[in-house]
Write a protein that holds these residues in place. Structure first.
Motif, PDB file in Angstrom:
ATOM      1  N   TRP A  41       0.823  -1.204   0.000  1.00 31.21           N
ATOM      2  CA  TRP A  41       0.000   0.000   0.000  1.00 31.21           C
ATOM      3  C   TRP A  41       0.863   1.263   0.000  1.00 31.21           C
ATOM      4  O   TRP A  41       0.529   2.248  -0.681  1.00 31.21           O
ATOM      5  CB  TRP A  41      -0.936  -0.003   1.209  1.00 31.21           C
ATOM      6  CG  TRP A  41      -2.238  -0.664   0.901  1.00 31.21           C
ATOM      7  CD1 TRP A  41      -2.629  -1.931   1.228  1.00 31.21           C
ATOM      8  CD2 TRP A  41      -3.335  -0.091   0.194  1.00 31.21           C
ATOM      9  NE1 TRP A  41      -3.893  -2.190   0.760  1.00 31.21           N
ATOM     10  CE2 TRP A  41      -4.362  -1.077   0.126  1.00 31.21           C
ATOM     11  CE3 TRP A  41      -3.565   1.143  -0.392  1.00 31.21           C
ATOM     12  CZ2 TRP A  41      -5.581  -0.840  -0.498  1.00 31.21           C
ATOM     13  CZ3 TRP A  41      -4.778   1.384  -1.022  1.00 31.21           C
ATOM     14  CH2 TRP A  41      -5.766   0.408  -1.072  1.00 31.21           C
ATOM     15  N   LEU A  45       0.523   3.910  -2.997  1.00 29.88           N
ATOM     16  CA  LEU A  45       0.131   5.288  -2.698  1.00 29.88           C
ATOM     17  C   LEU A  45       1.229   6.269  -3.071  1.00 29.88           C
ATOM     18  O   LEU A  45       0.943   7.406  -3.484  1.00 29.88           O
ATOM     19  CB  LEU A  45      -0.211   5.415  -1.212  1.00 29.88           C
ATOM     20  CG  LEU A  45      -1.481   4.683  -0.757  1.00 29.88           C
ATOM     21  CD1 LEU A  45      -1.692   4.859   0.736  1.00 29.88           C
ATOM     22  CD2 LEU A  45      -2.697   5.186  -1.525  1.00 29.88           C
ATOM     23  N   VAL A 158      -4.202   2.652  -7.115  1.00 31.01           N
ATOM     24  CA  VAL A 158      -5.000   2.108  -6.014  1.00 31.01           C
ATOM     25  C   VAL A 158      -5.446   0.680  -6.321  1.00 31.01           C
ATOM     26  O   VAL A 158      -5.472  -0.196  -5.444  1.00 31.01           O
ATOM     27  CB  VAL A 158      -6.208   3.024  -5.744  1.00 31.01           C
ATOM     28  CG1 VAL A 158      -7.134   2.419  -4.700  1.00 31.01           C
ATOM     29  CG2 VAL A 158      -5.729   4.390  -5.280  1.00 31.01           C
TER      30      VAL A 158
END
Length: 393
Positions: A41, A45, A158
């Motif tokens: 993640w 991101l 994402v």
């Protein structure tokens, strides 16, 4: 039962080894642990942050290619990992919709290269500044394409995080103070993968039965079972959480609770104020110290809040050197593109008036290629097991 051994004398029958079991004395290789889901993640991101810093279509296409390649070689063979295709389709829909709005509603960018002219609808005086139809220029469409491609790249990044990181393992890795909030976030993140898996399963079942699975009729007949399955999963999840004692907290003194709330709230306000200071020219002197103080306060609040949680972790995912490398590769891409935007903003935000083809800046493009590091330092996903090759009894 007896059988002859190597000496010709009868003896006890030796058990046959199961299929796929290595011979005795051969060391069994230990499977490599999967990467920490938080590292995926952070990497995704960071790539999304880099995408928001540029409108150069060549750099955005390179970011999409980098994330897509990592997903292609490191995506596990699980149902929730198939959501990447849905995010790509969503990004394409956003791109088409943004161009359609630019054609119908016009663009604020003036242009001289007229492509075609639509019939213009007269609007009342209170709608000044808005038009329907009219002249469509190449400059306006190019500006809309650059802007939509940036949002599409963010959505694809994402989607890469959804396809690479296991939601359940991500929930297990959260601090104890964020466990309740993490459950809501993870349930929201798993909605799209589970929905896509149910739709694919039901469409395949309808095709096998010779029933239509496309069009309005197929969508209506598939939608109700999908919603019913989502409701059943929600009830099962609630029952499982209740059986495991979810929501029960330990006894904490009132002073500790008030201190935890003050530290967490003050830390979040400090992070917001520090971020605003870094983004504005007037707050460059106080932005970084306030941001660091806010982060320290928020972390202290999370640590104190974690004392209320009585849950334990079974086989927690370690944050090893590979997780540091993956996170650092994404952070390096974001930091270098931010630096490039401050040094040479024209290379990251090409103009459309006059209309010129965009150029590929060399060292920002080389910085984007650092995002390929997870494809080489992370373990390959396990091969999908074919049920037809399973041993039968």
């Amino acid at each position: 039962m007896r059988e002859a051994d190597g000496s010709g004398r009868p003896g006890l029958a030796r058990p046959r080894p199961e299929r796929g079991t290595p011979p005795a004395g051969v060391p069994v290789p230990r499977p490599r642990r999967a990467l920490h889901p938080g590292a995926w993640w952070l990497w995704a991101l960071a790539l999304g942050t880099a995408a928001t810093r540029t409108t150069n279509p060549l750099l955005l296409a390179l970011l999409i290619t980098v994330s897509g390649y990592v997903v292609a070689v490191r995506r596990p063979h699980t149902p929730w990992a198939r959501s990447y295709g849905a995010f790509v389709k969503l990004a394409a829909a956003v791109l088409v919709l943004r161009l359609a709005f630019a054609i119908v509603l016009g663009s604020p960018i003036p242009g001289t290269h007229t492509l075609f002219t639509l019939p213009e609808v007269p609007l009342p005086g209170w709608a000044q500044g808005i038009r329907l139809g009219g002249r469509v220029t190449a400059e306006g469409l190019t500006f809309a394409l650059y802007d939509a491609l940036r949002l599409a790249a963010l959505l694809i990044c994402v989607g890469a995080a959804n396809a690479l990181a296991s939601p359940s393992r991500l929930l297990k890795s959260l601090p104890g103070a964020l466990y309740e909030l993490g459950v809501a976030v993870v349930v929201a993140l798993t909605f799209a993968p589970n929905l896509i898996a149910d739709v694919r399963r039901l469409r395949a079942a309808r095709r096998l039965r010779g029933r239509p699975d496309k069009g309005v009729r197929g969508l209506v007949q598939v939608g109700l079972p999908v919603l019913e399955g989502a409701l059943e999963r929600s009830v099962s999840l609630a029952a499982a959480m209740d059986a495991r004692g979810y929501g029960r907290t330990a006894e904490v003194p009132a002073a500790v609770r008030r201190t935890t709330a003050a530290l967490t709230l003050g830390g979040l306000l400090g992070v917001c104020a520090g971020t605003y200071g870094l983004l504005t020219a007037a707050g460059g002197s106080y932005g970084l110290p306030v941001l660091l103080a806010g982060l320290a306060s928020a972390l202290a609040g999370l640590w104190l809040g974690g004392r209320r949680s009585v849950r334990t972790r079974y086989r927690p995912d370690p944050w090893d050197a590979r997780a540091w490398l993956v996170s650092a590769s994404g952070a390096a891409v974001a930091a270098l593109l931010i630096l490039a935007g401050s040094l040479d903003p024209g290379s990251l935000d090409p103009g459309v008036v006059p209309l010129e083809p965009p150029a590929l800046p060399l060292w920002p493009a080389s910085a984007v290629l650092l995002g390929l590091l997870p494809a080489f330092v992370t373990p390959a996903p396990e091969a999908a097991r074919d049920p037809r090759k399973e041993p039968t009894t």
